[in-house]
Motif scaffolding. Structure first.
Motif, PDB file in Angstrom:
ATOM      1  N   GLU A   5       0.818  -1.211   0.000  1.00  0.00           N
ATOM      2  CA  GLU A   5       0.000   0.000   0.000  1.00  0.00           C
ATOM      3  C   GLU A   5       0.853   1.262   0.000  1.00  0.00           C
ATOM      4  O   GLU A   5       0.495   2.260  -0.650  1.00  0.00           O
ATOM      5  CB  GLU A   5      -0.953  -0.002   1.200  1.00  0.00           C
ATOM      6  CG  GLU A   5      -1.967   1.135   1.139  1.00  0.00           C
ATOM      7  CD  GLU A   5      -3.107   0.967   2.130  1.00  0.00           C
ATOM      8  OE1 GLU A   5      -3.975   1.866   2.181  1.00  0.00           O
ATOM      9  OE2 GLU A   5      -3.143  -0.069   2.841  1.00  0.00           O
ATOM     10  N   TYR A   8       2.026   1.748  -3.492  1.00  0.00           N
ATOM     11  CA  TYR A   8       0.884   2.139  -4.315  1.00  0.00           C
ATOM     12  C   TYR A   8       0.574   3.629  -4.143  1.00  0.00           C
ATOM     13  O   TYR A   8       0.410   4.375  -5.134  1.00  0.00           O
ATOM     14  CB  TYR A   8      -0.326   1.291  -3.914  1.00  0.00           C
ATOM     15  CG  TYR A   8      -1.629   1.753  -4.555  1.00  0.00           C
ATOM     16  CD1 TYR A   8      -1.969   1.363  -5.848  1.00  0.00           C
ATOM     17  CD2 TYR A   8      -2.512   2.584  -3.852  1.00  0.00           C
ATOM     18  CE1 TYR A   8      -3.155   1.791  -6.422  1.00  0.00           C
ATOM     19  CE2 TYR A   8      -3.697   3.010  -4.422  1.00  0.00           C
ATOM     20  CZ  TYR A   8      -4.014   2.613  -5.705  1.00  0.00           C
ATOM     21  OH  TYR A   8      -5.187   3.050  -6.289  1.00  0.00           O
ATOM     22  N   ARG A   9       0.508   4.106  -2.907  1.00  0.00           N
ATOM     23  CA  ARG A   9       0.167   5.516  -2.671  1.00  0.00           C
ATOM     24  C   ARG A   9       1.249   6.446  -3.225  1.00  0.00           C
ATOM     25  O   ARG A   9       0.960   7.569  -3.633  1.00  0.00           O
ATOM     26  CB  ARG A   9      -0.025   5.763  -1.177  1.00  0.00           C
ATOM     27  CG  ARG A   9      -1.282   5.125  -0.612  1.00  0.00           C
ATOM     28  CD  ARG A   9      -1.420   5.386   0.883  1.00  0.00           C
ATOM     29  NE  ARG A   9      -2.633   4.794   1.432  1.00  0.00           N
ATOM     30  CZ  ARG A   9      -3.840   5.377   1.399  1.00  0.00           C
ATOM     31  NH1 ARG A   9      -3.958   6.584   0.866  1.00  0.00           N
ATOM     32  NH2 ARG A   9      -4.884   4.779   1.899  1.00  0.00           N
ATOM     33  N   TYR A  20      -6.357   0.883  -3.270  1.00  0.00           N
ATOM     34  CA  TYR A  20      -5.462  -0.282  -3.211  1.00  0.00           C
ATOM     35  C   TYR A  20      -6.227  -1.591  -2.989  1.00  0.00           C
ATOM     36  O   TYR A  20      -5.913  -2.596  -3.630  1.00  0.00           O
ATOM     37  CB  TYR A  20      -4.421  -0.075  -2.114  1.00  0.00           C
ATOM     38  CG  TYR A  20      -3.403  -1.190  -2.023  1.00  0.00           C
ATOM     39  CD1 TYR A  20      -2.544  -1.465  -3.092  1.00  0.00           C
ATOM     40  CD2 TYR A  20      -3.303  -1.973  -0.871  1.00  0.00           C
ATOM     41  CE1 TYR A  20      -1.601  -2.480  -2.997  1.00  0.00           C
ATOM     42  CE2 TYR A  20      -2.361  -2.987  -0.782  1.00  0.00           C
ATOM     43  CZ  TYR A  20      -1.515  -3.238  -1.850  1.00  0.00           C
ATOM     44  OH  TYR A  20      -0.595  -4.240  -1.776  1.00  0.00           O
TER      45      TYR A  20
END
Length: 578
Positions: A5, A8-9, A20
């Protein structure tokens, strides 16, 4: 290369930062231990599409991800209390560095490759597994960015890792790379020097370290590595010069200080060794450093402190056979033979091929008058290490006790052939010749022992006895010098205090100076830890009775005193908890 995560961010626009869970649910993602991976075919197609649609966007996205991993790496560094070259020990740091480098290569392969090749030198320094991961990452970046240069580099380095001397092959490739900067090239030579040092190729190692120093005069690894090489070669003064320089370049390097301490220990500079080991332990209390300080304490005769350090080292590493055996030897020296036997047996159980521990256990069996077990251990030690001169001398003593003089002589001949400067072997063979009535040969051996070590008392007084046995006058011209040397030795406050007085006692017995002998024995037995000394002195007196029958009656009271000491209850000692 993988996704969680946080990654991803860092990769997506703000408006998509909460999606996500949706992404993880897609069929072409697999999840393991909190991280996701795209299916290989899907990932390859997506990357090709991204590169084609927007080369500038491709570069910006990889740069943004590289910067994110760089920030996470820096956050880990802030928690590490060590030198930058030791960051590589931390798995989280290595993970961030690997991903950061991958994205830098994908973003700007031509400008990033030089830095990453330098990182691969550090990876090789850390170990083959880390080198292999970095080579794989380089290959992956070459595939994903469709950069043939990166691909070739990655494949060459991966191929080198498959060879038996993979690190050396990889480093040889790297040092010839024009992209590699001088600092990284210097480190590559230093790491290659370490490989040669570990292989025992000391001259080649020295050449590599010297090249590294020319390229980077402030490279700690070059001076540290060359110092260690000199240490292994027995060139201690040169080792100290390099290790002092390395410690000056990086005062917080506990490993440099610890190796310098070991060099001092080998030189007999125990106070300096103790200071360095203590300083290194304050910074990094590794078991080997604690155990090395224990060895120093033992050599200084500070046995309680040695036992404490060995126990601390063993508690930290219960399978460290060397320090278990070293604690066993310390128990032997203070006369706690059951404890010594336990530790040495435990060390041998851990490593059944530890010939040193096996021979030491044989000595314990000797001291406990368990002659069959002693003979078996010495024989086993010799079988494990061909030409093990110390074990040969020990086994010869057991053969001699059993009256097997020919076998004892064979062992001593072998020991001397293996080590022609082994003074004790010549002395023991001379004593055996005395018992066999071969006085001319005994005289020659004692004379040779004196030429090897003029300060050792035993061959002097035994030579004097042999001259009398041959019917000549006692050669006493050298005795004042011997007595003076032993008296000076006895006056020093060191671990051999009791031993020096015991030597004087035996010398005065050989001279039939009984009043002086009595005073020296009393002083010897008042020294700390008299049990081993009493046992060994008793053996020497039995030999004197055989070769000086006229003095046998005067020797008997001394034997009774020594047997009385050995029969006394021993003060309690705390058993180590492990």
């Amino acid at each position: 290369m993988q996704l969680n995560e946080d990654i991803y961010r860092a990769a997506v626009p703000e408006e998509s930062s909460d999606d996500y869970p949706w992404l993880r649910g897609l069929a072409f993602l697999s999840s393991h231990a909190g991280r996701c991976h795209y299916h290989r075919m899907v990932r390859s197609s997506m990357l090709r599409l991204q590169r084609g649609l927007s080369p500038i966007g491709w570069m910006e996205q990889h740069t943004r991800l590289a910067d994110s991993f760089g920030r996470w790496r820096s956050a880990v560094e802030a928690t590490l209390a060590c030198e930058p070259d030791q960051y590589w020990r931390d798995a989280a740091w290595r993970g961030h560095r690997l991903n950061e480098s991958y994205h830098r290569l994908c973003a700007t392969p031509r400008t990033a490759v030089a830095e990453v090749l330098g990182q691969i030198v550090h990876a090789a320094d850390h170990g083959m597994a880390t080198l292999h991961r970095w080579a794989q990452m380089l290959t992956q970046a070459g595939h994903d960015s469709e950069d043939d240069g990166l691909l070739v580099w990655g494949q060459r380095l991966e191929a080198s890792g498959a060879q038996p001397d993979g690190a050396l092959v990889a480093l040889s490739i790297l040092v010839s790379a024009p992209e590699l900067g001088a600092a990284s090239r210097a480190l590559a030579h230093a790491v290659r020097g370490r490989s040669y040092r570990v292989a025992g190729l000391y001259e080649r190692a020295l050449a590599e370290y010297e090249t590294a120093q020319l390229l980077a005069p402030s490279l700690v690894q070059a001076f540290h590595g060359r110092g260690r090489t000199y240490h292994l070669m027995g060139r201690y003064d040169e080792a100290l010069t390099d290790l002092n320089h390395a410690a000056g370049l990086s005062p917080g390097q506990s490993r440099v200080v610890a190796i310098r301490g070991e060099t001092y220990r080998q030189m007999g500079r125990f106070v300096d060794a103790l200071a360095d080991f203590t300083r290194a332990m304050d910074e990094d209390p590794q078991a080997w450093i604690v155990g090395s300080r224990g060895l120093t304490y033992r050599q200084m005769g500070r046995y309680p402190e040695a036992l404490a350090d060995f126990t601390r080292a063993v508690n930290a590493d219960p399978y460290h056979g060397r320090f278990i055996a070293s604690r066993g030897l310390t128990y032997l020296l203070i006369g706690y033979w059951s404890e010594a036997l336990d530790d040495l047996t435990r060390a041998i159980t851990i490593n059944p091929d530890n010939s040193w521990a096996i021979n030491c256990r044989g000595l314990v069996h000797q001291l406990m008058d368990r002659h069959d077990e002693a003979l078996a251990d010495h024989t086993r030690a010799i079988a494990l290490r061909s030409g093990y001169s110390t074990a040969l001398v020990c086994r010869s003593s057991m053969y001699q006790l059993r009256g097997r003089y020919d076998e004892a002589l064979t062992d001593l001949n072998h020991a001397i052939a293996t080590d022609p400067q082994y003074e004790s072997a010549f002395t023991k063979r001379g004593k055996l010749y005395q018992l066999m009535g071969r006085h001319e040969e005994a005289l020659a051996d004692f004379t040779q022992a004196i030429s090897i070590d003029p300060g050792e008392a035993a061959p002097h007084y035994l030579r004097s006895i042999t001259l009398r046995q041959l019917g000549g006058e006692d050669d006493g011209a050298h005795w004042p010098q011997v007595i003076r040397a032993l008296t000076e030795e006895a006056a020093r406050e060191n671990r051999d205090l009791g031993k020096a007085h015991s030597k004087l006692f035996l010398a005065f017995c050989a001279r039939t100076e009984w009043e002086n002998a009595t005073a020296q024995l009393d002083t010897a037995l008042n020294a700390p830890y008299p049990l081993l000394l009493a046992k060994l002195t008793l053996v020497e007196l039995e030999h004197l009775q055989h070769v000086l029958p006229s003095a046998a009656a005067m020797i008997t009271p001394f034997q009774e005193k020594l047997r009385h000491v050995l029969a006394q209850p021993r003060p309690p000692t705390s058993r180590p908890s492990v």
